[in-house]
Design a protein around this motif. Structure first.
Motif, PDB file in Angstrom:
ATOM      1  N   TYR A   1      13.645  14.689  -0.004  1.00 36.43           N
ATOM      2  CA  TYR A   1      14.197  13.425   0.459  1.00 36.43           C
ATOM      3  C   TYR A   1      15.710  13.566   0.597  1.00 36.43           C
ATOM      4  O   TYR A   1      16.316  14.469   0.019  1.00 36.43           O
ATOM      5  CB  TYR A   1      13.891  12.292  -0.521  1.00 36.43           C
TER       6      TYR A   1
ATOM      7  N   SER B   1      17.103   8.376   0.984  1.00 35.02           N
ATOM      8  CA  SER B   1      16.039   7.601   0.331  1.00 35.02           C
ATOM      9  C   SER B   1      15.573   8.373  -0.894  1.00 35.02           C
ATOM     10  O   SER B   1      14.991   9.439  -0.784  1.00 35.02           O
ATOM     11  CB  SER B   1      14.876   7.370   1.293  1.00 35.02           C
TER      12      SER B   1
ATOM     13  N   LYS C   1       9.580   5.603   6.695  1.00 35.92           N
ATOM     14  CA  LYS C   1       9.405   5.758   5.245  1.00 35.92           C
ATOM     15  C   LYS C   1      10.045   4.595   4.499  1.00 35.92           C
ATOM     16  O   LYS C   1      11.170   4.206   4.791  1.00 35.92           O
ATOM     17  CB  LYS C   1      10.034   7.077   4.795  1.00 35.92           C
ATOM     18  N   SER C   2       9.339   4.058   3.509  1.00 41.21           N
ATOM     19  CA  SER C   2       9.918   3.045   2.627  1.00 41.21           C
ATOM     20  C   SER C   2      10.220   3.669   1.270  1.00 41.21           C
ATOM     21  O   SER C   2       9.609   4.668   0.877  1.00 41.21           O
ATOM     22  CB  SER C   2       8.973   1.847   2.466  1.00 41.21           C
ATOM     23  N   ASP C   3      11.174   3.039   0.550  1.00 37.72           N
ATOM     24  CA  ASP C   3      11.555   3.586  -0.756  1.00 37.72           C
ATOM     25  C   ASP C   3      11.641   2.502  -1.834  1.00 37.72           C
ATOM     26  O   ASP C   3      12.283   2.685  -2.861  1.00 37.72           O
ATOM     27  CB  ASP C   3      12.880   4.344  -0.659  1.00 37.72           C
TER      28      ASP C   3
ATOM     29  N   ARG D   1      15.056  -1.199   2.927  1.00 37.30           N
ATOM     30  CA  ARG D   1      15.345  -0.244   3.992  1.00 37.30           C
ATOM     31  C   ARG D   1      14.096   0.526   4.405  1.00 37.30           C
ATOM     32  O   ARG D   1      13.296   0.912   3.549  1.00 37.30           O
ATOM     33  CB  ARG D   1      16.420   0.756   3.563  1.00 37.30           C
TER      34      ARG D   1
ATOM     35  N   TYR E   1      13.389   4.025   6.566  1.00 38.22           N
ATOM     36  CA  TYR E   1      14.084   5.215   7.069  1.00 38.22           C
ATOM     37  C   TYR E   1      13.258   5.886   8.160  1.00 38.22           C
ATOM     38  O   TYR E   1      12.029   5.979   8.059  1.00 38.22           O
ATOM     39  CB  TYR E   1      14.323   6.206   5.936  1.00 38.22           C
TER      40      TYR E   1
ATOM     41  N   LEU F   1      12.370   9.341  10.029  1.00 42.68           N
ATOM     42  CA  LEU F   1      12.387  10.782   9.783  1.00 42.68           C
ATOM     43  C   LEU F   1      11.940  11.535  11.030  1.00 42.68           C
ATOM     44  O   LEU F   1      10.998  11.110  11.722  1.00 42.68           O
ATOM     45  CB  LEU F   1      11.460  11.160   8.626  1.00 42.68           C
TER      46      LEU F   1
ATOM     47  N   GLU G   1      16.078  12.720   7.734  1.00 46.65           N
ATOM     48  CA  GLU G   1      16.328  11.311   7.997  1.00 46.65           C
ATOM     49  C   GLU G   1      17.332  11.170   9.137  1.00 46.65           C
ATOM     50  O   GLU G   1      18.384  11.802   9.134  1.00 46.65           O
ATOM     51  CB  GLU G   1      16.844  10.626   6.733  1.00 46.65           C
TER      52      GLU G   1
ATOM     53  N   PHE H   1      18.120   4.362   9.745  1.00 48.11           N
ATOM     54  CA  PHE H   1      17.312   3.392   9.026  1.00 48.11           C
ATOM     55  C   PHE H   1      17.550   1.999   9.592  1.00 48.11           C
ATOM     56  O   PHE H   1      18.518   1.762  10.326  1.00 48.11           O
ATOM     57  CB  PHE H   1      17.636   3.405   7.526  1.00 48.11           C
TER      58      PHE H   1
ATOM     59  N   GLU I   1      17.346  -2.243   8.095  1.00 48.96           N
ATOM     60  CA  GLU I   1      17.201  -3.083   6.919  1.00 48.96           C
ATOM     61  C   GLU I   1      16.350  -4.288   7.298  1.00 48.96           C
ATOM     62  O   GLU I   1      16.535  -4.870   8.370  1.00 48.96           O
ATOM     63  CB  GLU I   1      18.567  -3.523   6.396  1.00 48.96           C
TER      64      GLU I   1
END
Length: 352
Positions: A219, A222, A237-239, A243, A245, A247, A254, A257, A259
């Motif tokens: 990663y 994130s 991708k969520s974290d 946010r 992201y 990829l 990355e 992103f 928001e």
């Protein structure tokens, strides 16, 4: 009171008052925004009045306003200026004013938070079909392909990647993750399966047919892995924050992103993801709500309320939260389940 002590205290107070007056002169002239208050929520599309609180006895040559550290407008007076938000993304926008006088500069900062102007549409559901689901599967990621579900499950020492028959719930292929990994979201990109881990900071890549691991990737910004989906061009991708992201699908770097915001502010705890007809569907952790997100702006356009989907009679002490969204692109079937649920549901959205 002793008269000498009284005189001393009076003198001391006079000095302190003088010092406060002098320091007050400086602080009263400190540069700041009188409008707009930092952190104010602003509907996208609205124009915002910005005004500096300038001391009346201070002259200046010019004021340069910056938006997110980029020049916005230069003014020769202290009149209010108007900031247009039509082209701004969701979230916090930094506003800086640089006041110039005889080669010197003084700055002030404030910020606004841009949110969608529209309330999210509200969808309910009806159940079309109900299928068996492994009640020991702590569902973290879910995908549908050609009559099968591909599922990532979590929990340390119990995490798996599996291929499951949709109608029977039978696991036809499975691998166990090393005990150091806590499995999270997954998606399919061509002939590969990409699976996230939670706090280990690494994603795992497998051959879709053999489940043989072919590579892994770290990663970047994130720090955690939660949900993952694929829009045909990029991985999303969520974290666990608000946010999402983007990829690169080939090297997993990355590349930006967005928001996510609704009309009330940031929407965080975004978990399992699915890309459906140009929109991102996301489970919101610890809720029975799926949000539908514009992948360009980050605005929440709709909310799907799935309260009551799993009948109360099927809830046990091990039953966890709603999590898991899969979509049959060809048949237009939408499937959802949850962590340790004994059922998987095909649902139809109502109110669209």
């Amino acid at each position: 009171m002793n008269k000498f002590l009284l005189l001393a205290l009076t003198a001391l107070c006079s000095v302190a008052a003088c010092n406060r007056e002098k320091s007050g002169d400086s602080s009263n002239k400190s540069l700041n925004f009188s409008a707009i208050e930092s952190g104010t929520l602003v509907n996208k599309g609205d124009s915002v009045s910005l005004r500096l609180n300038l001391p009346t006895d201070v002259s200046f040559d010019s004021i340069t306003y910056l938006l997110n550290d980029k020049p916005y407008i230069t003014a020769k007076d202290s009149d209010a200026i108007w900031l247009k938000t039509d082209s701004l993304g969701m979230g916090s926008q930094l506003i800086t004013a640089n006041v110039f006088k005889e080669g010197q500069m003084e700055s002030a900062n404030t910020n606004i938070v841009v949110v969608p102007s529209q309330l999210p549409e509200q969808y309910s559901f009806s159940v079309v079909n109900t299928y068996p689901h492994d009640a020991h599967a702590y569902t973290q990621g879910l995908e549908y392909r050609d009559g099968f579900l591909y599922e990532s499950t979590g929990q340390r020492g119990q995490s798996t990647l599996r291929k499951v028959e949709l109608k029977t719930g039978k696991v036809v292929k499975k691998i166990d993750l090393p005990s150091k990994y806590f499995g999270e979201g997954m998606t399919i990109v061509g002939d590969k399966i990409v699976q996230l881990t939670w706090e280990e900071g690494v994603g795992l890549v497998y051959d879709k047919n053999s489940f043989e691991k072919v590579s892994e990737f770290p990663y970047q910004a994130s720090k955690e892995g939660w949900g993952l989906c694929f829009d045909g061009q990029r991985l999303i991708k969520s974290d666990g924050t608000n946010r999402l992201y983007f990829l690169n699908k080939d090297n997993y770097k990355e590349e930006g992103f967005i928001e996510v915001y609704n009309n009330k502010g940031a929407v965080d705890k975004l978990n399992e993801l699915e890309y459906i007809d140009g929109k991102i569907y996301a489970n919101v952790y610890y809720s029975d709500v799926i949000v539908v997100i514009d992948p360009h702006s980050g605005a929440v356009e709709a909310e799907i309320n799935l309260i009551g989907l799993l009948p109360q009679k099927d809830v046990t002490e091990d039953t966890n939260v709603l999590n898991g969204i899969a979509y049959d692109q060809e048949g237009k079937h939408l499937y959802v389940t949850g962590k340790n649920w004994d059922k998987l549901f095909e649902i139809k959205l109502l109110g669209r």
